[in-house]
Design an enzyme around this catalytic site. Structure first.
Site, PDB file in Angstrom:
ATOM      1  N   THR A 188       0.853  -1.189   0.000  1.00  0.00           N
ATOM      2  CA  THR A 188       0.000   0.000   0.000  1.00  0.00           C
ATOM      3  C   THR A 188       0.888   1.238   0.000  1.00  0.00           C
ATOM      4  OG1 THR A 188      -0.046   0.040   2.385  1.00  0.00           O
ATOM      5  CG2 THR A 188      -1.831  -1.120   1.304  1.00  0.00           C
ATOM      6  N   GLU A 333      -5.927  -3.140  -1.467  1.00  0.00           N
ATOM      7  CA  GLU A 333      -6.468  -4.315  -0.762  1.00  0.00           C
ATOM      8  C   GLU A 333      -7.651  -4.937  -1.494  1.00  0.00           C
ATOM      9  OE1 GLU A 333      -5.644  -1.422   0.497  1.00  0.00           O
ATOM     10  OE2 GLU A 333      -4.920  -1.552   2.562  1.00  0.00           O
ATOM     11  N   LYS A 445     -14.729  17.104  11.873  1.00  0.00           N
ATOM     12  CA  LYS A 445     -15.782  17.022  12.897  1.00  0.00           C
ATOM     13  C   LYS A 445     -15.958  18.395  13.524  1.00  0.00           C
ATOM     14  CE  LYS A 445     -14.388  12.314  13.649  1.00  0.00           C
ATOM     15  NZ  LYS A 445     -12.935  12.245  13.490  1.00  0.00           N
ATOM     16  N   TRP A 450     -20.452  16.235  11.020  1.00  0.00           N
ATOM     17  CA  TRP A 450     -19.400  15.913  10.055  1.00  0.00           C
ATOM     18  C   TRP A 450     -19.513  16.823   8.836  1.00  0.00           C
ATOM     19  CZ3 TRP A 450     -19.016   9.845   9.463  1.00  0.00           C
ATOM     20  CH2 TRP A 450     -18.514   9.320  10.667  1.00  0.00           C
TER      21      TRP A 450
HETATM   22  P1  AMP Z   1      -4.663   2.804  -2.847  1.00  0.00           P
HETATM   23  O1  AMP Z   1      -4.602   1.561  -2.065  1.00  0.00           O
HETATM   24  O2  AMP Z   1      -3.390   3.568  -2.867  1.00  0.00           O
HETATM   25  O3  AMP Z   1      -5.192   2.565  -4.224  1.00  0.00           O
HETATM   26  O4  AMP Z   1      -5.700   3.783  -2.114  1.00  0.00           O
HETATM   27  C1  AMP Z   1      -7.034   3.404  -1.885  1.00  0.00           C
HETATM   28  C2  AMP Z   1      -7.822   4.580  -1.395  1.00  0.00           C
HETATM   29  O5  AMP Z   1      -7.961   5.560  -2.424  1.00  0.00           O
HETATM   30  C3  AMP Z   1      -9.239   4.248  -1.028  1.00  0.00           C
HETATM   31  O6  AMP Z   1      -9.339   3.672   0.250  1.00  0.00           O
HETATM   32  C4  AMP Z   1      -9.904   5.604  -1.113  1.00  0.00           C
HETATM   33  O7  AMP Z   1      -9.691   6.381   0.052  1.00  0.00           O
HETATM   34  C5  AMP Z   1      -9.192   6.258  -2.258  1.00  0.00           C
HETATM   35  N1  AMP Z   1     -10.019   6.143  -3.475  1.00  0.00           N
HETATM   36  C6  AMP Z   1      -9.895   5.269  -4.479  1.00  0.00           C
HETATM   37  N2  AMP Z   1     -10.808   5.501  -5.440  1.00  0.00           N
HETATM   38  C7  AMP Z   1     -11.560   6.548  -5.017  1.00  0.00           C
HETATM   39  C8  AMP Z   1     -12.686   7.266  -5.540  1.00  0.00           C
HETATM   40  N3  AMP Z   1     -13.204   6.970  -6.720  1.00  0.00           N
HETATM   41  N4  AMP Z   1     -13.191   8.266  -4.802  1.00  0.00           N
HETATM   42  C9  AMP Z   1     -12.668   8.593  -3.608  1.00  0.00           C
HETATM   43  N5  AMP Z   1     -11.609   7.973  -3.069  1.00  0.00           N
HETATM   44  C10 AMP Z   1     -11.060   6.964  -3.757  1.00  0.00           C
END
Ligand code: AMP
Length: 551
Positions: A188, A333, A445, A450
């Site tokens: 990640t 994930e 918050k 929120w």
């Molecule tokens: P990563 O593992 O680096 O791909 O990051 C995943 C995170 O990216 C997710 O848990 C979200 O917080 C954010 N994310 C991915 N796609 C979107 C989306 N379409 N809109 C908002 N947040 C997103």
């Protein structure tokens, strides 16, 4: 009673490879090379070179099943060869994110105990200084031209990719393996704490690829060519390299040419019908096309995800360029496909918009629920927020614990009953559309209520003078937290007074949510995969490094 079906046929990557290289043997992979003629090959030839690579890794480098073979590479056809050869020979492909800070790259390569690294020659200056700290790497394979003098005196053996492959057999007896065997791993991007490794199985990759290909996902066919701008080190380029070998979709790969100019050029020259990338890339492309028009009319759809896609940008692509944007949500994930925003049938184009700007609907393989703030689960009523939890056959069950260590299941990421806690907060409509309002840690918050930073950002980004906008929570004596709006004006645009931006926001956002603190930045800090890095922004604010105006 058991079924009478061939349930023991394992869902493996070698099966996808065999299919792609035979049934779709003539399908094309084109790699952009900048000024020179693009590099062109076929799925069949890619399969032959994957076999040669597997022979070389086994016979010359001594790679054994379960060994980690890493790649530090751009999106190119040699990377596709590695994508198929390494898991198909029962080793584990570990894609290294070349944009990570050096200390994280070192941590990741050591944690995964990478045995071999395949590295693009152009990335040697990045890798060479790290080599003394890499504890387990025995062999480096240099792919493509580059200055190998930087490797002089380094510990691992150095090989040239083409010399290593030359003369080896072009077929390989891919072993029969359990579909639950590790196929690939990806860490990640780690905005908090150490990066964590997700280990995909052959089965999860296979099932995820089928989902990518479904009509309610990316829905591509042999008539299509896709341009994954999303890097192959970021969640397997959203599964596209695997998925296209199932369907014979052409691949156009940008290599290291990821700036808006070359992207526009390769679209005009190679005419892909589909592309996939995070919003910042598309924002850049819009600006590029406004400055230097190019013909991008071949593009029918683009899949945008990885962070929230501003609705104003979706509209701009459609209205100015006739490109339909499909918004999608996912994470490392979740392999990453978690949801896609296709509207229900039978609606007028205007009525489709409220659905299309959401994060989308869950496919059948992804089950979802919302953990309510006060305990229990929030209803799917489109109004009650909660933290999104998901489960399914391509969702992580744990993180890689390290060599000879058990898998990690930190309680903040995995529920006791085995669901992944995504850290994303939002609502779900009765018909299964997810709308994210925040990351759990980004929620503002204010006075017990929120405020959604995403709503404020989307509303701000609809302003014609703004290129980017990020909103973070900052401590406030009276309200606990209040939003701070960080804005980036488009180049050559007169800065708009904050009062006017606030009034503009007030047209769509409730008064009590409007930020009083404002700052102008040259650009919003980004993570290694191009998302807004709010942790950095909050840190800059806390350290008093931002010139904040309070209205
Ligand atoms: P990563 O593992 O680096 O791909 O990051 C995943 C995170 O990216 C997710 O848990 C979200 O917080 C954010 N994310 C991915 N796609 C979107 C989306 N379409 N809109 C908002 N947040 C997103």
């Amino acid at each position: 009673m058991l079924s009478t079906m061939q349930d023991d046929v394992p869902l493996t990557i070698s099966r996808i490879l065999r299919h792609g290289t035979t049934v779709h043997g003539d399908a094309r992979i084109t790699t952009w090379t900048g000024d020179a003629e693009p590099h062109r090959t076929t799925f069949r030839a890619t399969g032959e070179r994957a076999a040669q690579l597997a022979h070389a890794l086994r016979d010359e480098l001594g790679v054994r099943p379960a060994d980690r073979v890493a790649t530090l590479m751009w999106n190119n056809s040699a990377h596709v060869e590695a994508y198929f050869a390494i898991p198909s020979m029962a080793a584990v492909l570990h894609t290294l994110n070349l944009r990570l800070p050096p200390e994280q790259l070192v941590f990741i390569a050591n944690h995964a105990a990478d045995r071999v690294i395949l590295v693009n020659g152009t990335l040697l200056p990045l890798l060479a200084p790290l080599l003394p700290q890499l504890e387990t790497v025995e062999d480096l394979v240099v792919v493509g031209p580059g200055d190998t003098s930087v490797l002089e005196g380094c510990a691992p053996r150095v090989h040239d990719y083409e010399q290593l492959l030359a003369g080896r057999p072009t077929s390989y007896e891919w072993p029969d393996i359990d579909e639950r065997t590790a196929a690939a791993m990806c860490y990640t991007s780690g905005t908090t704490g150490d990066p964590k490794g997700v280990v995909y199985s052959h089965r999860s990759v296979y099932l995820h690829s089928m989902q990518v290909n479904m009509a309610d996902s990316m829905g591509l066919t042999t008539a299509d060519t896709t341009l994954p701008v999303v890097p192959m080190f970021h969640v397997n380029a959203w599964g596209l390299p695997h998925a296209v070998f199932m369907t014979g979709v052409g691949l156009l790969l940008p290599d290291r040419f990821l700036q808006p100019g070359p992207i526009a050029e390769m679209i005009a020259a190679e005419r892909p019908t589909h592309a996939a990338a995070v919003p910042v890339i598309w924002q850049g492309l819009l600006g590029e096309l406004a400055a230097t028009p190019r013909d991008i009319s071949s593009l029918k759809t683009v899949t945008i995800g990885g962070s929230a896609c501003p609705p104003s940008m979706m509209r701009a692509f459609e209205e100015l360029h006739g490109v339909r944007v499909c918004h999608a949500w996912g994470m490392t994930e979740t392999s990453p496909l978690g949801s896609l925003a296709h509207p229900p049938g039978g609606l007028s184009p205007e009525d489709e918009w409220p659905y299309r700007v959401t994060q989308g609907r869950f496919p059948a393989g992804v089950e979802a629920r919302l953990a309510a703030p006060g305990g229990g689960f929030a209803p799917w009523d489109g109004a009650s927020p909660g933290e999104l939890e998901v489960r399914g056959p391509w969702i992580a069950d744990a993180y890689f614990g390290g060599v000879d260590e058990p898998p990690l299941r930190p309680a903040e990421k995995f529920s006791p009953d085995g669901w992944l806690r995504t850290g994303d907060v939002g609502v779900i409509s009765p018909d299964g559309y997810l709308t994210l309002t925040d990351r759990a840690k980004d929620v503002i918050k204010s006075g017990g209520e929120w405020i959604s930073s995403v709503d404020l950002e989307n509303a701000l980004m609809a302003h014609e003078a703004l290129l980017e906008a990020a909103v973070v929570a900052v401590t406030d004596e009276r309200w606990g937290e209040r939003p701070l709006a960080a804005v980036v004006f488009k180049e050559g645009t007169e800065p708009v007074p904050y009062e006017r931006l606030r009034a503009f926001l007030g047209e769509t956002i409730a008064r009590w949510q409007l930020p009083e603190r404002w700052v102008t930045l040259p650009s919003v800090p980004k993570t290694s995969v191009g998302k807004f890095d709010k942790k950095v922004l909050r840190g800059q604010y806390a350290a008093g490094e931002l010139e904040v105006t309070t209205l």
